[in-house]
Motif scaffolding. Sequence first.
Motif, PDB file in Angstrom:
ATOM      1  N   GLN A  18     -11.048 -11.313  47.863  1.00 39.84           N
ATOM      2  CA  GLN A  18     -10.832 -12.754  47.926  1.00 39.84           C
ATOM      3  C   GLN A  18     -12.003 -13.510  47.345  1.00 39.84           C
ATOM      4  OE1 GLN A  18      -8.276 -14.503  48.604  1.00 39.84           O
ATOM      5  NE2 GLN A  18      -6.944 -12.882  49.338  1.00 39.84           N
ATOM      6  N   ILE A 146     -17.605 -18.005  54.443  1.00 39.79           N
ATOM      7  CA  ILE A 146     -16.198 -17.768  54.098  1.00 39.79           C
ATOM      8  C   ILE A 146     -15.733 -16.549  54.886  1.00 39.79           C
ATOM      9  CG2 ILE A 146     -14.542 -17.281  52.250  1.00 39.79           C
ATOM     10  CD1 ILE A 146     -16.527 -18.480  50.288  1.00 39.79           C
ATOM     11  N   VAL A 147     -14.736 -16.756  55.741  1.00 34.84           N
ATOM     12  CA  VAL A 147     -14.194 -15.655  56.537  1.00 34.84           C
ATOM     13  C   VAL A 147     -12.838 -15.282  55.959  1.00 34.84           C
ATOM     14  CG1 VAL A 147     -13.463 -14.899  58.821  1.00 34.84           C
ATOM     15  CG2 VAL A 147     -15.366 -16.506  58.592  1.00 34.84           C
ATOM     16  N   VAL A 148     -12.691 -14.020  55.631  1.00 32.86           N
ATOM     17  CA  VAL A 148     -11.465 -13.548  54.983  1.00 32.86           C
ATOM     18  C   VAL A 148     -10.715 -12.595  55.909  1.00 32.86           C
ATOM     19  CG1 VAL A 148     -10.525 -12.333  52.985  1.00 32.86           C
ATOM     20  CG2 VAL A 148     -12.622 -13.686  52.747  1.00 32.86           C
ATOM     21  N   PRO A 149      -9.472 -12.934  56.274  1.00 28.88           N
ATOM     22  CA  PRO A 149      -8.716 -12.000  57.096  1.00 28.88           C
ATOM     23  C   PRO A 149      -8.192 -10.860  56.219  1.00 28.88           C
ATOM     24  CG  PRO A 149      -7.373 -13.928  56.620  1.00 28.88           C
ATOM     25  CD  PRO A 149      -8.705 -14.128  55.931  1.00 28.88           C
ATOM     26  N   ALA A 154      -4.050 -10.445  58.817  1.00 27.66           N
ATOM     27  CA  ALA A 154      -3.127 -11.512  58.437  1.00 27.66           C
ATOM     28  C   ALA A 154      -1.724 -11.190  58.956  1.00 27.66           C
ATOM     29  CB  ALA A 154      -3.103 -11.684  56.919  1.00 27.66           C
TER      30      ALA A 154
ATOM     31  N   LEU B 136      -9.885 -20.732  62.267  1.00 31.55           N
ATOM     32  CA  LEU B 136     -10.426 -19.408  61.974  1.00 31.55           C
ATOM     33  C   LEU B 136      -9.648 -18.314  62.672  1.00 31.55           C
ATOM     34  CD1 LEU B 136     -14.192 -20.163  62.128  1.00 31.55           C
ATOM     35  CD2 LEU B 136     -13.088 -18.923  60.268  1.00 31.55           C
ATOM     36  N   ALA B 139      -5.837 -18.401  60.955  1.00 32.31           N
ATOM     37  CA  ALA B 139      -5.549 -18.453  59.516  1.00 32.31           C
ATOM     38  C   ALA B 139      -5.249 -17.071  58.972  1.00 32.31           C
ATOM     39  CB  ALA B 139      -6.727 -19.056  58.768  1.00 32.31           C
ATOM     40  N   ALA B 140      -4.224 -16.996  58.149  1.00 32.99           N
ATOM     41  CA  ALA B 140      -3.903 -15.738  57.477  1.00 32.99           C
ATOM     42  C   ALA B 140      -4.389 -15.804  56.036  1.00 32.99           C
ATOM     43  CB  ALA B 140      -2.393 -15.504  57.515  1.00 32.99           C
ATOM     44  N   ARG B 141      -5.335 -16.684  55.789  1.00 33.58           N
ATOM     45  CA  ARG B 141      -5.923 -16.838  54.437  1.00 33.58           C
ATOM     46  C   ARG B 141      -7.410 -17.132  54.623  1.00 33.58           C
ATOM     47  NH1 ARG B 141      -1.997 -19.546  52.235  1.00 33.58           N
ATOM     48  NH2 ARG B 141      -0.754 -19.569  54.127  1.00 33.58           N
ATOM     49  N   PRO B 142      -8.215 -16.996  53.566  1.00 32.86           N
ATOM     50  CA  PRO B 142      -9.657 -17.249  53.691  1.00 32.86           C
ATOM     51  C   PRO B 142      -9.958 -18.664  54.177  1.00 32.86           C
ATOM     52  CG  PRO B 142      -9.182 -16.175  51.606  1.00 32.86           C
ATOM     53  CD  PRO B 142      -7.854 -16.523  52.218  1.00 32.86           C
ATOM     54  N   VAL B 143     -10.981 -18.771  55.006  1.00 31.73           N
ATOM     55  CA  VAL B 143     -11.418 -20.067  55.517  1.00 31.73           C
ATOM     56  C   VAL B 143     -12.891 -20.250  55.189  1.00 31.73           C
ATOM     57  CG1 VAL B 143     -11.672 -21.535  57.554  1.00 31.73           C
ATOM     58  CG2 VAL B 143      -9.768 -19.914  57.429  1.00 31.73           C
ATOM     59  N   LEU B 144     -13.195 -21.360  54.553  1.00 35.58           N
ATOM     60  CA  LEU B 144     -14.593 -21.700  54.253  1.00 35.58           C
ATOM     61  C   LEU B 144     -15.039 -22.730  55.281  1.00 35.58           C
ATOM     62  CD1 LEU B 144     -17.206 -22.004  52.570  1.00 35.58           C
ATOM     63  CD2 LEU B 144     -15.945 -23.455  50.991  1.00 35.58           C
ATOM     64  N   VAL B 145     -15.999 -22.342  56.107  1.00 35.66           N
ATOM     65  CA  VAL B 145     -16.507 -23.230  57.155  1.00 35.66           C
ATOM     66  C   VAL B 145     -17.883 -23.736  56.720  1.00 35.66           C
ATOM     67  CG1 VAL B 145     -17.163 -23.400  59.582  1.00 35.66           C
ATOM     68  CG2 VAL B 145     -15.291 -21.888  58.903  1.00 35.66           C
TER      69      VAL B 145
END
Lengths: 176, 152
Positions: A18, A146-149, A154, B136, B139-145
């Motif tokens: 990602q 950036i946290v990526v599931p 997911a 966070l 979410a099933a997608r990337p999250v930019l905090v």
Amino acid sequence: MLLIAYDGSQSARAAIDQAGTLLGRTGTDALVLTTWEPYQDTLTRSGAATLGGAASMPTADLDEQVSRHALETATEGAELATAVGLRAAPRAEPTTGSPATTILEVADEIEAEAIVLGSRGHGRVASLLLGSTSHHVLHHAHRPVIVVPSDCVAGEKAARAGDTSRATPPTPARAA
Amino acid sequence: MLLIAYDGSDHAKAAIEAAAKLMPGADAVVVTVWERYIDGLARAGAVGIGGIADDAGADFDKHFEAHAQRMASEGAAAANARGLKATPRTEAGPGAPAATILNVADHLGADAIVLGSRGHGRISALLLGSTSNQVLHHAARPVLVVPGPADD
């Protein structure tokens, strides 16, 4: 420069994937970091250091193996990162406290523009959708994270969302 | 396409700056979420107020929506000034901001969600606000905090 925390887990691979998709367009520099723990610290943490003779165990050999494995892991991560368009270099670092504190220290050291993490690593507590490391990093980082599931995370979340059916679908699009 | 959740807070502004720096020139939707008065009451368990809420509700909703539109436009303008290709959007819940943000992200198929670590909430003992926390976790997608300026 990005700091990508990598432990070889599926979640960490997804994070690199990602990161490439989101940030690889401009050939961003990335440091791929794998932390490892000196065995004496592992013994201390587990309370086993007080076992007779533990302090005199020859842990240097073990540490050498572990640090080498960590560098191999980081190198693997750097290769994955390069493959998705980042200019990546590997680094293995012994932990001073926990992986999270080391990640934060290295991020400060390189003044990372952002820290990239998978939401979960190898930890066995599968009920946590956010692992202890990403949790700690998020709460203490003074820079973007950036946290990526991972796919499986997911998937779990999607299944969970399906159990408690969404109250309403999104209201019709309304551009301001 | 980035979904940037914006509420006018310093953290939200920092979030736009970070997104523009990390993903220059990216397409973005700047969304300000809000909730109808009656839905907010329902969530708080106060729906027994009934008829009173109806009358007051309509007025409040007009204000909420106008405010949300102003916020979204402000956010989109800031994003565009920093090189993103942003359009503003408002979304009325129902539900907590996090749920609405996630719904919009799913609806739009966003590549990532961007938000400040905190917003306007007063519980400053929490380093991570309730909305970013919930986003966070679900979410099933990337999250930019993105932390706010005071967090540096």
